[in-house]
Design a protein around this motif. Structure first.
Motif, PDB file in Angstrom:
ATOM      1  N   MET A 103      -3.536   3.483  -6.096  1.00  0.00           N
ATOM      2  CA  MET A 103      -4.131   3.143  -4.846  1.00  0.00           C
ATOM      3  C   MET A 103      -3.504   4.574  -4.593  1.00  0.00           C
ATOM      4  O   MET A 103      -3.020   5.722  -5.232  1.00  0.00           O
ATOM      5  CB  MET A 103      -2.603   2.508  -4.373  1.00  0.00           C
TER       6      MET A 103
ATOM      7  N   ALA B 237       0.705  -1.429   0.058  1.00  0.00           N
ATOM      8  CA  ALA B 237      -0.023   0.237   0.037  1.00  0.00           C
ATOM      9  C   ALA B 237       0.612   1.232   0.006  1.00  0.00           C
ATOM     10  O   ALA B 237       1.637   1.645   0.929  1.00  0.00           O
ATOM     11  CB  ALA B 237      -0.566  -0.338   1.457  1.00  0.00           C
TER      12      ALA B 237
ATOM     13  N   ILE C 180      -8.545   1.992  -3.419  1.00  0.00           N
ATOM     14  CA  ILE C 180      -8.079   1.687  -4.714  1.00  0.00           C
ATOM     15  C   ILE C 180      -8.745   2.430  -5.810  1.00  0.00           C
ATOM     16  O   ILE C 180     -10.052   3.054  -5.183  1.00  0.00           O
ATOM     17  CB  ILE C 180      -8.011   0.701  -5.386  1.00  0.00           C
TER      18      ILE C 180
END
Length: 106
Positions: free
Chosen positions: A95, A72, A102
């Motif tokens: 991201m 992430a 997302i």
């Protein structure tokens, strides 16, 4: 004979000073080391990512396949493949947050 003893004492004294200086240097280096380890990266669950992508694409999607190892990182992009009636299609995913948020890139 006394010259040899005097010489040996000087060598022992010099050796002690060298050892003490080395100990100070090593202690200083160890004390100045950054002991904070970097935090472990947040790795996303690939199944959850695929389900989120499928929910954003279309309910008629047969299946979705995304990379297995996703860290992430904000603004990181990756490509997923989805199938509709056995026809593969690609979608770019971005991201948008550190917790796995997302968005689809259009």
């Amino acid at each position: 004979m006394t010259d040899q003893r005097s010489f040996a004492r000087r060598i022992m004294a010099a050796s002690s000073v060298v050892v003490a200086v080395c100990a100070v240097i090593v202690t200083t280096k160890v004390m100045n080391m950054d002991t904070d380890a970097p935090p472990d990266p947040v790795v996303l669950d690939p199944v959850a990512v695929e389900q989120a992508v499928k929910a954003r694409i279309d309910q008629r999607t047969d299946r979705v396949s995304c990379p297995v190892y996703l860290v992430a990182e904000v603004d990181e992009t990756f490509t997923c493949t989805y199938w509709v009636k056995d026809i593969p299609n690609a979608v770019e995913v971005k991201m948008s947050g550190k917790q796995g948020e997302i968005s689809l890139v259009t």
